[in-house]
Design a protein around this motif. Structure first.
Motif, mmCIF file in Angstrom:
data_model
loop_
_atom_site.group_PDB
_atom_site.id
_atom_site.type_symbol
_atom_site.label_atom_id
_atom_site.label_comp_id
_atom_site.label_asym_id
_atom_site.label_seq_id
_atom_site.Cartn_x
_atom_site.Cartn_y
_atom_site.Cartn_z
ATOM 1 N N THR A 1 39.920 9.608 -34.733
ATOM 2 C CA THR A 1 38.688 9.693 -34.041
ATOM 3 C C THR A 1 37.300 9.677 -34.690
ATOM 4 N N PHE A 2 37.268 10.261 -36.033
ATOM 5 C CA PHE A 2 36.260 9.955 -36.811
ATOM 6 C C PHE A 2 35.822 8.859 -37.014
ATOM 7 N N VAL A 3 36.693 7.725 -37.435
ATOM 8 C CA VAL A 3 36.205 6.339 -37.733
ATOM 9 C C VAL A 3 35.769 5.959 -36.418
ATOM 10 N N LEU A 4 36.346 6.114 -35.191
ATOM 11 C CA LEU A 4 35.660 5.567 -33.923
ATOM 12 C C LEU A 4 34.072 6.114 -33.672
ATOM 13 N N LYS A 5 34.130 7.285 -34.121
ATOM 14 C CA LYS A 5 32.773 8.279 -33.847
ATOM 15 C C LYS A 5 31.594 7.333 -34.786
ATOM 16 N N LEU A 6 32.118 7.197 -35.980
ATOM 17 C CA LEU A 6 31.396 6.785 -36.984
ATOM 18 C C LEU A 6 30.842 5.316 -36.704
ATOM 19 N N GLY A 7 31.732 4.327 -36.297
ATOM 20 C CA GLY A 7 31.514 3.183 -35.802
ATOM 21 C C GLY A 7 30.614 3.038 -34.851
#
Length: 757
Positions: free
Chosen positions: A45-51
C-alpha cells in the motif's frame, strides 16, 4: 452544444477510452495479487500511495494552484488520508483471500450502484420495482460467491500456516475471520462487501471536502501525499521486525509501475473525465460491466513472465493450478452483478424525488426532483417485511401456516444439526426432506399473504386467484412425489433392500408429532371437501356496497341506448373453496402418513424381519396421497378454466328463469358466471328490456335474484329497442331480438295483467 449527429461519435470515444482503462485496471489488479504474495500488505500500500502521489503532485501541482490550505483543512485532509489507508488495506487483504477475479466482482462498483442498493434496502424511496429487482440480483450475486463457489480450490488460494502470519495486522484480520466461523475466502467476500460500503461513504465525504479544498483532483493529490507520510513509520517498523520475502526489489519495478499507473492514476483521471462528458448512470454501467468482462477473460488466460517470476519467488507449487479458478458460482455471480449494475445505475423512469443522478465537476451530488414529489414510492425492504409479518399474524389461515412453518423449520435444523453431529445419513436426508416440505409451506404462506393485497390498475381483480394457483401447484407436487414413491416401491417389492432401523424410529416419532400438530391446525381446510369446518376459521370478508349506474344515448338519425349496472358484494355466503389451505393440509397429511408408514414398517422389520413391509407401506401411502389430491386438482382446474361453480349451478339456472319472468324483461343473453377466488363468484349478463322500463329498477331486481344464487360480483348490461335498432345495422345477429322487441311492445295491458293485441 453538440448536435445529435456529433454527440454519438464523441460518446463512442469515451466508451473506448473507458474500455481501455478498465482492461488495464483489471490487469493491474491481477498483477497486484501476484505482488501481494511476496510483499507485505502495508508495504504494498505504501509503494502504491508513494507512486500515485508522485504522479499526482507532478501533474496537479496542488501547492502552487488554488487557494492556500488552512490548518483546519489540513486536519480534515489527514483524516481523509487515514480513512483512505484503512479502506486500501481492507481491499488488498480481501484481494489476498478471494483472488483478483472475485475482488473485481465485489469491489469494483460505482457509487451510484451502491447508493441505489442501500436506498432500496433501507429507505422508503428505493426507486420502484425495477430498483428492487436490481437489489435482489446484487444480493443473489453475493450469495452465489458465498455458497456456490469452489470451496476446495478457494481454500488453497487463501491457505496460510495456522498460528503464524507475516505481521500482527494480518494475524488480527485472520483471527477476526476465524471468529466468524467461515472459511478464509468467504470471510474475504464479507470483508470486500463491507469495504465497498465504506468506500462509498468515504467518497461521499470526499466530495464535500473537495468543494472546500478546490476540486477532487487537488484533494486526491494532497491525500495521497499525506497517506505516504502516515504509512512511512509503519513501513520502517515492519522492515525492521519482519523478514522480507522479496529477493530483489529492482525486479518488482515493472509490476509496481503497471499497478500504480493502471489502478491508481489512469483509472482516477479517466473516471473523472467520463463522469463529466457522459451521463453518470451510463458511465457507471459501462465501467462495471467492462471491468467484470476483462477480469473473466484474464482469469482464463492469465500468464505473464513477471507472474512466473513471482510464483518462483513464492515457492509453493500447488498455487500454479489454483491461481484463478472459475466455478459455476463465479460465472453466475458475474452475470447477476452485471444485471444488477445495469438496473441500479439506470435513472428512475418516473423521476422519483431525490434520485441521485451523478455529481458535478466540483464533486457536489446532483439529485433529480422531476415528477410528482408526492408520488407514492415503494417500501423499503425492512418495512415491507414488517408490514407483511403484521398482515400474516392478523389473518387466521396465514397465522396458522406461519406458526407451523416456524415449528417445522426448528425441527428441520435440529435434525440436520444432530445428523451432522452423529454422522447419520438418515437424519440428514430426512432433514432435507422436511426442508422441501417447508418450501411448500412458504409458497402457501406467500399465497395467503398475496390474497390480501389490494387490487391495482393492472391487476384490477386483485390477487385472490393466487391461492387457487398455489393449491394447484402444491397438488401437482404431491402427484409427482406419489408417482416416484409408487415406482420405487414397486421396484423394492421384488428386491427389498436391507434397512438400518436404528435411527428411523426416533426420527419418525418426532416427525409424526410435528405433523400431527399441523394436521390439527389445518384440518378445517379439508373438512367436507370444499366447506370449512372443524376448527373455527376466522376468514376476513370485505363487503362493498352494491352500486349501479345507467346511461343512454339518443341521436336524431341513429338512436341507441343501453345501461350498465355493477354490483360488488363480498359477503360470508357459505365460504368457498380455499385451494391454498387444502394444498397445505394435504402436504402435512402426506408427511403424517409417511411417518406412520415408517413407524409401522420399522416395527414389522424389527419384530419379524419383514423387509417387504417398507415398500408395501410406501405403496399404500403413495396411493392414498394420489387419490386424496385428485379432488383438489379437479376443483382447482375448474376454477382456473372458469367453470360455473358446481355448488351454485342449480341456483344459477333457477335465477336465470326468474330474470326471464321479470316485468319489462324480454330476454337475456351472454350469461357468464365463474368463481374468481374462495370468496368471490363473479358474473356478467345482458338483459333486453322494453323501452318504457326504468333501467335502475331492472338492475336492482336482476342483482337481487343473482345475489340469492351466490353471485357477489356482478355486472348487468340493460339493452333497449333503440340499442338493438342501432346494433342491427351493424350485425345481423341482433335482427331477431329486434323483431321480438317490436312484437312485445305492440301488446297492450289490462289492469288485471292479461294481454290483448
Amino acid at each position: 452544444m453538440l448536435s445529435p449527429q456529433n454527440s454519438e461519435p464523441r460518446l463512442m470515444r469515451y466508451v473506448l477510452l473507458l474500455c481501455f482503462t478498465k482492461c488495464l485496471k483489471a490487469l493491474g489488479i491481477f498483477e497486484s495479487y501476484d505482488l501481494l504474495k511476496v510483499v507485505h500488505i502495508v508495504q504494498f500500500t505504501f509503494v502504491l500511495k508513494l507512486g500515485s502521489a508522485f504522479f499526482l503532485v507532478l501533474f496537479q501541482k496542488p501547492f502552487s494552484s488554488g487557494k492556500a490550505v488552512t490548518k483546519h483543512q489540513w486536519i480534515r485532509i489527514v483524516k481523509h488520508a487515514f480513512g483512505g489507508c484503512i479502506i486500501s488495506l481492507l481491499w488488498f487483504f480481501g484481494l489476498t483471500l478471494c483472488g483478483p477475479l472475485r475482488t473485481v466482482l465485489l469491489f469494483e462498483h460505482s457509487d451510484i450502484v451502491v447508493i441505489s442498493l442501500l436506498g432500496v434496502l433501507f429507505t422508503s424511496s428505493g426507486g420502484g420495482p425495477a430498483k428492487t429487482r436490481g437489489a435482489v440480483f446484487f444480493i443473489i450475486a453475493v450469495i452465489c460467491l458465498l455458497l456456490f463457489d469452489n470451496d476446495d480450490l478457494m481454500a488453497k488460494i487463501a491457505e496460510h500456516p495456522e498460528g503464524h502470519h507475516s505481521s500482527a495486522l494480518t494475524h488480527c484480520l485472520h483471527r477476526v475471520i476465524s471468529f466468524l466461523g467461515v472459511a478464509d475466502h468467504k470471510g474475504g467476500v464479507l470483508l470486500l462487501v463491507a469495504s465497498l460500503c465504506f468506500k462509498v461513504g468515504f467518497n461521499t465525504a470526499s466530495r464535500k471536502l473537495s468543494v472546500d479544498i478546490g476540486g477532487m483532483k487537488r484533494l486526491h493529490a494532497l491525500s495521497q501525499l499525506v497517506s505516504v507520510a502516515l504509512l512511512f513509520p509503519w513501513v520502517i517498523v515492519l522492515s525492521a521486525t519482519t523478514e522480507s520475502n522479496v529477493e530483489s526489489w529492482s525486479s518488482l519495478i515493472m509490476p509496481f509501475g503497471t499497478v500504480i499507473f493502471s489502478v491508481m492514476v489512469l483509472d482516477f483521471y479517466v473516471e473523472s473525465i467520463c463522469a463529466t462528458k457522459m451521463e453518470a448512470s451510463r458511465s457507471a454501467c459501462y465501467s462495471s460491466s467492462l471491468i467484470f468482462l476483462s477480469a473473466l477473460l484474464l482469469a482464463n488466460f492469465w500468464t505473464h513472465p513477471i507472474t512466473d517470476q513471482l510464483r518462483a519467488m513464492n515457492k509453493p507449487v500447488h498455487l500454479e493450478i489454483t491461481e484463478h479458478v472459475l466455478s459455476g458460482g463465479v460465472v453466475v455471480s458475474a452475470v447477476f452483478f452485471m444485471l444488477a449494475t445495469s438496473i441500479l445505475s439506470s435513472p428512475s423512469r418516473k423521476g422519483h424525488k431525490g434520485t441521485l443522478i451523478g455529481y458535478s465537476p466540483e464533486g457536489t451530488p446532483l439529485y433529480n426532483f422531476m415528477g410528482d414529489a408526492l408520488q407514492q414510492t415503494s417500501q423499503s425492504l425492512p418495512r415491507f417485511i414488517k408490514e407483511s409479518l403484521k398482515q400474516i399474524l392478523e389473518e387466521y389461515d396465514s397465522r396458522q401456516i406461519f406458526y407451523f412453518l416456524c415449528l417445522n423449520m426448528a425441527f428441520t435444523f435440529v435434525e440436520l444439526f444432530y445428523g451432522v453431529w452423529t454422522n447419520s445419513l438418515g437424519l440428514i436426508s430426512d432433514g432435507f426432506h422436511m426442508l422441501f416440505d417447508c418450501s411448500a409451506l412458504v409458497m402457501g404462506l406467500l399465497a395467503a399473504l398475496m390474497t390480501r393485497w389490494k387490487a391495482t390498475r393492472i391487476y384490477s381483480y386483485g390477487y385472490g386467484r393466487v391461492e387457487i394457483l398455489s393449491g394447484f401447484i402444491n397438488g401437482l407436487f404431491l402427484v409427482v412425489i406419489a408417482f416416484f414413491v409408487f415406482v420405487e416401491s414397486v421396484t423394492r417389492v421384488w428386491d427389498p433392500p436391507d434397512i438400518n432401523t436404528d435411527m428411523l424410529t426416533p426420527v419418525s416419532v418426532g416427525g409424526l408429532l410435528v405433523n400431527l400438530i399441523g394436521v390439527c391446525a389445518f384440518s378445517h381446510a379439508h373438512s367436507h371437501g370444499n366447506s370449512r369446518g372443524g376448527c373455527q376459521s376466522h376468514e376476513h370478508n370485505h363487503v362493498h356496497h352494491g352500486h349501479g349506474h345507467g346511461h343512454g344515448h339518443s341521436h336524431s338519425e341513429h338512436g341507441h341506448g343501453h345501461s350498465h349496472g355493477h354490483n360488488h358484494s363480498h359477503s360470508s355466503s357459505g365460504g368457498g373453496m380455499n385451494a391454498n389451505m387444502r394444498g397445505v393440509f394435504l402436504h402435512v397429511l402426506a408427511d403424517t402418513l409417511g411417518s406412520i408408514g415408517v413407524i409401522v414398517s420399522t416395527l414389522l422389520i424389527r419384530q419379524f424381519g419383514w423387509l417387504i413391509a417398507d415398500p408395501i407401506c410406501s405403496l399404500f401411502i403413495a396411493t392414498l396421497i394420489f387419490f386424496s389430491v385428485i379432488p383438489l386438482l379437479k376443483d382447482s382446474c375448474q376454477v382456473l378454466v372458469l367453470r360455473i361453480p358446481v355448488e351454485h349451478e342449480k341456483d344459477l339456472s333457477g335465477a336465470l328463469e326468474k330474470i326471464q319472468n321479470l316485468d319489462g324483461v324480454i330476454s337475456y343473453r351472454d350469461p357468464h358466471f365463474w368463481r374468481h377466488s374462495a370468496s368471490v363468484v363473479a358474473g356478467t349478463v345482458h338483459v333486453q328490456v322494453m323501452s318504457d322500463v326504468v333501467e335502475q329498477r331492472i338492475i336492482q331486481q336482476v342483482t337481487a335474484v343473482l345475489k340469492e344464487a351466490g353471485v357477489n360480483n356482478l355486472s348487468v348490461q340493460v339493452e333497449k329497442e333503440a340499442y338493438f335498432q342501432h346494433m342491427s345495422g351493424l350485425s345481423t345477429g341482433f335482427q331477431e331480438v329486434f323483431e321480438m322487441t317490436k312484437q312485445m311492445e305492440s301488446l297492450s295491458h289490462y289492469k288485471d295483467g292479461t294481454y290483448i293485441m
